[in-house]
Design an enzyme around this catalytic site. Structure first.
Site, short mmCIF file in Angstrom:
data_model
loop_
_atom_site.label_atom_id
_atom_site.label_comp_id
_atom_site.label_asym_id
_atom_site.label_seq_id
_atom_site.Cartn_x
_atom_site.Cartn_y
_atom_site.Cartn_z
N CYS A 1 18.41 -23.54 -31.44
CA CYS A 1 18.65 -24.81 -30.80
C CYS A 1 17.68 -25.39 -29.73
CB CYS A 1 20.21 -25.13 -30.27
SG CYS A 1 20.49 -24.33 -28.68
N CYS B 1 17.68 -23.38 -26.50
CA CYS B 1 16.98 -21.94 -26.51
C CYS B 1 15.41 -22.19 -26.40
CB CYS B 1 17.05 -21.40 -27.83
SG CYS B 1 18.82 -21.19 -28.53
N ASP C 1 16.09 4.51 -46.56
CA ASP C 1 16.66 3.67 -47.39
C ASP C 1 15.45 2.96 -48.22
OD1 ASP C 1 19.31 4.28 -46.91
OD2 ASP C 1 19.05 2.96 -45.04
N ASP D 1 19.23 0.24 -44.14
CA ASP D 1 17.96 -0.35 -43.01
C ASP D 1 17.01 0.69 -42.73
OD1 ASP D 1 19.76 1.64 -41.79
OD2 ASP D 1 19.49 0.92 -39.89
N ASP E 1 24.11 1.59 -47.58
CA ASP E 1 23.82 2.86 -46.53
C ASP E 1 24.88 2.78 -45.42
OD1 ASP E 1 22.27 4.65 -44.94
OD2 ASP E 1 21.65 3.29 -43.89
#
Lengths: 760, 52
Positions: free
Chosen positions: A49, A52, A639, A635, A455
């Site tokens: 936004c 930020c 994987d 992650d 996972d």
């Protein structure tokens, strides 16, 4: 004032700044602009936004070495132009990352090298602009013709239209011509063949008509057609390009380089590709291991969760072999590289990934599949119309005119426009909800799945331990333990620190013993916090993965038990997936009891534990053989091959670099509700695409007979084509009307409230 | 018919002007961050002059 990150400012930052990119790495990745200034691109997924933007830009601008700073909200990037030296001091680019982190945002290094993609996009947008300009002007003239201009005026207008159309077709139509030519040269046909043919023929016929003072000319149709199709093409390109660059530019887990110690003792930071086996590397605490190696000196704990899915840190000492990609937690290590980067564990994973790619490559996008039937059908239809009219009238000119009208009216607006518009709108909605999509076909595939495999570590669970027996521990012991824990960045110490909150500092000499714990020499005696073996001087069993003991002069004061915590929204997400009628399962590299426990908590009945990367791929493959279409959510590096082998895959933004590269979707915020959210949005998008195809077929059913019978005047063609395009786009925009859903509202909150997983 | 001699070139010129303006805006990077731009409009700044 920032709406986004309350409370994060107060979080204790481990002194090394765990998770911040290294200075040398940032320096290496920055772009030299000449004149002593450099540019760095950082990816900050948390910005969303205006506040930020102001916060980050304001904070960075205050630093003396910063020349220019600009936050790009669309790609969630910050680009900083900075001076190499300020007042004779070399700038440390890591400070930028730290400043951003201090404001409560994660900052990752952004990989440059997406300029090429952008160039094509710019060309496409320019082509859209030119086609739009030509289309509006020709349409203006055409309206005059339709409303009754005749004789000389009509000819004049046709001529002007022809003059405007010619360069526009050449400039804006080259994308279609090139693609059609490429297809034809290899004996194939694609969507661009009927487009190119229709545009060229209609221009040629119109020119012929204009020369012969004819009544009808299709200049407007050919340019408008091009305009609409180019919009679709541009959206499609954006879809493929933008999100992918954002994903590949996020945090990089495999480091870019490491400090190499030469034989004469000199140190040099070198890119990882230039590290040879046998070289000595210095790995500071908090750094990732760049290549496989053997420990020469030092002791530490390694976080290997990214590599094998095991959540507990593993102590290492001299002589042990360690794999690339693991995170060095507690002590500095000297390594001897045993393999070059291309032979490392990471490279082996890459090999597995390539082998697993087959299933993915066979998938054809919906538009491609449709085009395969569409273009021959259209050509045949136009040809038959020509033959038919030749048979009826025997007038080549008129037969040609009618068949060109058929080609124009059947031109695949729905295929060229409908699919990309829906996908871009859906991707925009997903992006709002914190999910990034790599390309449109990923959404098509996600809509088809029936099984979700997770996972465990880092996906279902955060991969960070949490204190579970806080209420059994005396406040005094807790305060001392927290004070000690503040000096370590071991996950257990950080968990304790989080649980205890702010702690008064302990007076005395405090040091961390790598692989064991923390020790403090105070007036009261020697406090020790760490494994049981360390704290109580060898007494009791050493079950250090879930337990830490506080002792005073060898006597136990308190015992702390830890557990990995579930990712926010994990339970709801799994329930939601079951409600959507999907099967769920866990594929983990972690030990069996841990996996069983997570499965029990979440209501996932099927799970397999202690899997190697190859095992995960095989588990995915066997599900595929069983006729299932699998979504893999994972992650870690381990994987990544399975992410490739699955029909479609998803990874959290905190995932390993390789994992993120392999995944089709990346979700930016911590909560796992992103998974059902993405599935639902994709299914909606799939429904809308099918509706659009149905609309297109309806349109053709009505319009084609009119064209074949020879009633398609330029006016009718223009109205029919524009209406069909507008309807298809309007239908796609309905997806946006879905309103702000739960995950969208919640996502930023969760991201702010949880310590965003900065280590992984 | 005579008015057309003026009107058509004028129409084309104005259209071309629009096209040129768009291409210029594109080239100068004004379409790079549409989301950010919509927020920046609301930013009043803090009254202090910007550095650099």
């Amino acid at each position: 004032m920032s709406c986004c990150a309350p409370g994060v400012e107060t979080a204790v930052e481990p002194e090394g700044g765990l998770g911040l990119p290294a200075s040398e790495e940032l320096w290496l990745a920055s772009q030299c602009l000449g004149g002593g200034s450099r540019q760095t691109e950082l990816s900050v997924p948390g910005v969303h936004c205006g506040a930020c933007i102001t916060t980050i830009e304001g904070a960075l601008r205050r630093r003396p070495e910063v020349e220019r700073v600009r936050v790009n909200l669309s790609s969630r990037r910050v680009s900083i132009v900075w001076k190499e030296e300020v007042a004779g001091k070399r700038t440390d680019p890591r400070e930028f990352a730290r400043v951003i982190r201090d404001r409560g945002y994660e900052a990752h290094l952004f990989a440059a090298g997406e300029e090429e993609e952008d160039a094509v996009l710019k060309q496409l947008i320019r082509a859209v602009a030119v086609a739009g300009f030509a289309a509006t002007n020709i349409m203006l003239l055409s309206v005059s013709v339709w409303s009754g201009a005749d004789a000389a005026t009509r000819d004049l207008f046709h001529w002007i239209s022809a003059l405007i159309a010619a360069p526009a077709l050449v400039y804006a139509g080259r994308f279609f011509y090139q693609s059609a030519w490429n297809a034809l040269r290899y004996g194939r046909t694609n969507m661009d063949v009927p487009i190119a043919l229709a545009v060229t023929l209609s221009y040629g016929m119109s020119l012929h008509e204009t020369i012969g003072h004819g009544e009808h000319a299709w200049f407007d149709a050919s340019v408008t057609l091009l305009f609409f199709l180019l919009i679709g093409r541009t959206l499609d390109h954006m879809m493929r390009g933008r999100a992918r660059s954002a994903i590949s530019g996020l945090a990089r887990l495999s480091p870019r380089g490491a400090t190499v110690v030469d034989a004469d003792g000199s140190r040099e930071y070198r890119p990882v590709e230039e590290i040879r086996p046998g070289e000595r590397l210095m790995i500071a605490a908090g750094e990732r291991i760049p290549v496989d190696g053997r420990v020469l000196a030092g002791a530490s704990d390694l976080d290997r969760s990214v590599v094998n899915g095991e959540s507990a840190p593993v102590p290492v000492g001299v002589g042990e072999l360690i794999q690339a990609g693991t995170l060095n937690l507690t002590g500095p290590l000297t390594l001897e590289a045993t393999a070059a980067a291309r032979d490392s564990f990471l490279a082996e994973i890459m090999g597995l990934m390539e082998a697993a790619e087959g299933g993915r490559a066979r998938y054809r996008r919906i538009a491609d599949r449709a085009a395969r039937y569409y273009s021959p059908a259209v050509h045949l239809l136009a040809f038959l119309t020509f033959i038919g009219w030749m048979f009826v009238e025997g007038d080549v000119r008129h037969a040609m005119l009618v068949s060109v009208a058929v080609l124009i009216i059947t031109c695949p607006c729905a295929l060229g426009l409908a699919v990309p518009v829906v996908q871009v709108v859906a991707a925009g909605r997903l992006f709002q909800g914190g999910v990034m999509v790599k390309d449109g076909s990923a959404m098509e595939r996600l809509a088809e799945i029936d099984t979700v495999l997770f996972d465990k570590t880092g996906t279902l669970t955060i991969g960070e331990p949490r204190l579970v027996n806080a209420d059994e521990i005396a406040p005094a012991a807790m305060a001392i333990a927290a004070a000690l824990a503040a000096h370590s960045r071991h996950p257990i110490a950080r968990a304790l620190h989080d649980a205890a909150g702010a702690a008064a500092p302990l007076a005395g000499e405090i040091r961390e013993i790598a692989g064991a714990g923390i020790e403090a020499n105070t007036k009261e005696g020697v406090y020790r916090f760490g494994s049981r073996a360390f704290a109580c001087a060898g007494a009791g069993e050493a079950s250090r993965q879930s337990e830490a003991v506080l002792s005073l002069d060898g006597g136990e004061l308190a015992s702390f038990r830890f557990e990995d915590r579930l990712r926010a929204g994990a339970g709801e997400s799994v329930a939601e997936l079951h409600r959507l009628g999907l099967e769920t399962g866990i594929l983990s590299g972690d030990r069996e009891p841990v996996v069983a426990e997570s499965g029990r908590k979440l209501g996932i009945r099927r799970w397999i534990a202690e899997l190697s990367p190859r095992g995960k791929v095989e588990a995915c493959a066997s599900a595929v053989e069983g006729g299932h279409r699998v979504l893999m959510v994972g992650d870690g590096i381990n994987d990544a091959p399975a992410l490739r082998a699955a029909h479609v895959s998803m990874a959290p933004a905190t995932a390993a670099d390789v994992g993120r590269q392999a995944a089709d979707f990346v979700f930016m915020h911590q909560t796992l509700t992103a998974v059902p959210f993405a599935i639902e949005t994709s299914r909606q998008a799939g429904r809308l695409i099918r509706q659009n195809f149905a609309l297109a077929i309806c349109y053709n059913v009505i319009a084609v007979p009119i064209a074949i019978l020879g009633y398609a005047t330029p006016l009718v063609a223009a109205i029919a084509m524009s209406t069909s395009s507008v309807i298809v786009v309007a239908n796609a925009l309905r997806l946006r009307g879905g309103g702000i859903t739960e995950p969208q509202r919640q996502a930023p909150m969760h991201a702010a409230l949880l310590p965003a997983g900065d280590a992984r | 018919m005579n008015t057309l001699v003026y009107l058509i070139p004028i129409a084309l010129f104005l259209g071309g002007l629009g096209l040129a303006a768009f291409l210029w805006a594109l080239k100068s990077g004004q379409y790079e961050d549409l989301d950010g731009a919509s927020w920046r409009v609301l930013d009043d700044g803090d009254g202090r002059p910007e550095k650099g």
